[in-house]
Scaffold this motif. Structure first.
Motif, PDB file in Angstrom:
ATOM      1  N   LEU A   1       0.855  -1.184   0.000  1.00 31.45           N
ATOM      2  CA  LEU A   1       0.000   0.000   0.000  1.00 31.45           C
ATOM      3  C   LEU A   1       0.891   1.234   0.000  1.00 31.45           C
ATOM      4  O   LEU A   1       1.768   1.368   0.862  1.00 31.45           O
ATOM      5  CB  LEU A   1      -0.903  -0.005   1.222  1.00 31.45           C
TER       6      LEU A   1
ATOM      7  N   PRO B   1      -3.566   6.220  -8.339  1.00 38.66           N
ATOM      8  CA  PRO B   1      -4.590   5.251  -7.903  1.00 38.66           C
ATOM      9  C   PRO B   1      -4.959   4.239  -8.988  1.00 38.66           C
ATOM     10  O   PRO B   1      -5.243   3.078  -8.682  1.00 38.66           O
ATOM     11  CB  PRO B   1      -5.770   6.150  -7.539  1.00 38.66           C
TER      12      PRO B   1
ATOM     13  N   THR C   1      -3.421   0.703  -9.223  1.00 42.05           N
ATOM     14  CA  THR C   1      -3.819  -0.357  -8.307  1.00 42.05           C
ATOM     15  C   THR C   1      -4.191  -1.612  -9.087  1.00 42.05           C
ATOM     16  O   THR C   1      -5.041  -1.583  -9.961  1.00 42.05           O
ATOM     17  CB  THR C   1      -5.003   0.097  -7.441  1.00 42.05           C
TER      18      THR C   1
ATOM     19  N   GLN D   1       0.238  -7.700  -4.876  1.00 41.72           N
ATOM     20  CA  GLN D   1      -0.776  -6.643  -4.884  1.00 41.72           C
ATOM     21  C   GLN D   1      -0.123  -5.278  -4.709  1.00 41.72           C
ATOM     22  O   GLN D   1       0.676  -5.077  -3.781  1.00 41.72           O
ATOM     23  CB  GLN D   1      -1.780  -6.874  -3.762  1.00 41.72           C
TER      24      GLN D   1
ATOM     25  N   THR E   1      -1.455  -1.400  -4.166  1.00 42.10           N
ATOM     26  CA  THR E   1      -2.613  -0.558  -3.902  1.00 42.10           C
ATOM     27  C   THR E   1      -2.132   0.869  -3.687  1.00 42.10           C
ATOM     28  O   THR E   1      -1.262   1.107  -2.846  1.00 42.10           O
ATOM     29  CB  THR E   1      -3.380  -1.046  -2.675  1.00 42.10           C
ATOM     30  N   VAL E   2      -2.682   1.784  -4.459  1.00 36.99           N
ATOM     31  CA  VAL E   2      -2.281   3.184  -4.391  1.00 36.99           C
ATOM     32  C   VAL E   2      -3.454   3.997  -3.861  1.00 36.99           C
ATOM     33  O   VAL E   2      -4.530   4.013  -4.466  1.00 36.99           O
ATOM     34  CB  VAL E   2      -1.840   3.709  -5.758  1.00 36.99           C
ATOM     35  N   SER E   3      -3.233   4.667  -2.755  1.00 41.82           N
ATOM     36  CA  SER E   3      -4.285   5.491  -2.165  1.00 41.82           C
ATOM     37  C   SER E   3      -4.150   6.935  -2.631  1.00 41.82           C
ATOM     38  O   SER E   3      -3.045   7.428  -2.841  1.00 41.82           O
ATOM     39  CB  SER E   3      -4.209   5.416  -0.645  1.00 41.82           C
TER      40      SER E   3
END
Length: 124
Positions: A11, A88, A91, A119, A121-123
């Motif tokens: 993340l 994002p 992701t 995985q 995941t880009v916030s």
């Protein structure tokens, strides 16, 4: 038989960077062209980058050029994907793949061995 194991996902905030690694066992990677693909939820597997057996030739999806860099270290039997300025929309699960063809390939069907994926995941 080649076994591929990806690592380095996680993340991260938008604008950050990650370096994904793909370690191979069972055979030396220097005989293979290698590629990275990604798959976002509800979408098909998408080509990201590829590199020929020697590392001299590379290819990228046009929209990702400049932010993604593929490289390989045949002595370490490892391929890397450096991702900068993450967004994002990056992701996805990122997959490493090996092709028995020595020249780089860009189609899913041209790859013979696949890792289990990592995985990213880009916030926002």
């Amino acid at each position: 038989q080649v076994q591929l194991v990806e690592s380095g996902g996680g993340l991260v905030q938008a604008g950050g960077s990650l370096r994904l690694s793909c370690a191979a066992s069972g055979h030396t990677l220097s005989s293979y062209a290698m590629g990275w693909f990604r798959q976002a939820p509800g979408k098909g597997r998408e080509f990201v980058a590829a590199i020929g057996w020697s590392g001299t030739n590379t290819a990228y999806t046009d929209s990702l050029k400049g932010r993604f860099t593929i490289s390989r270290d045949n002595a370490k039997n490892t391929v890397y994907l450096q991702i900068n300025s993450l967004k994002p929309e990056d992701t996805a699960v990122y997959y490493c793949a090996a092709s028995l063809q020595r020249l780089l390939r860009i189609r899913v069907s041209e790859y013979d061995y696949w890792g289990q994926g990592t995985q990213v995941t880009v916030s926002s």
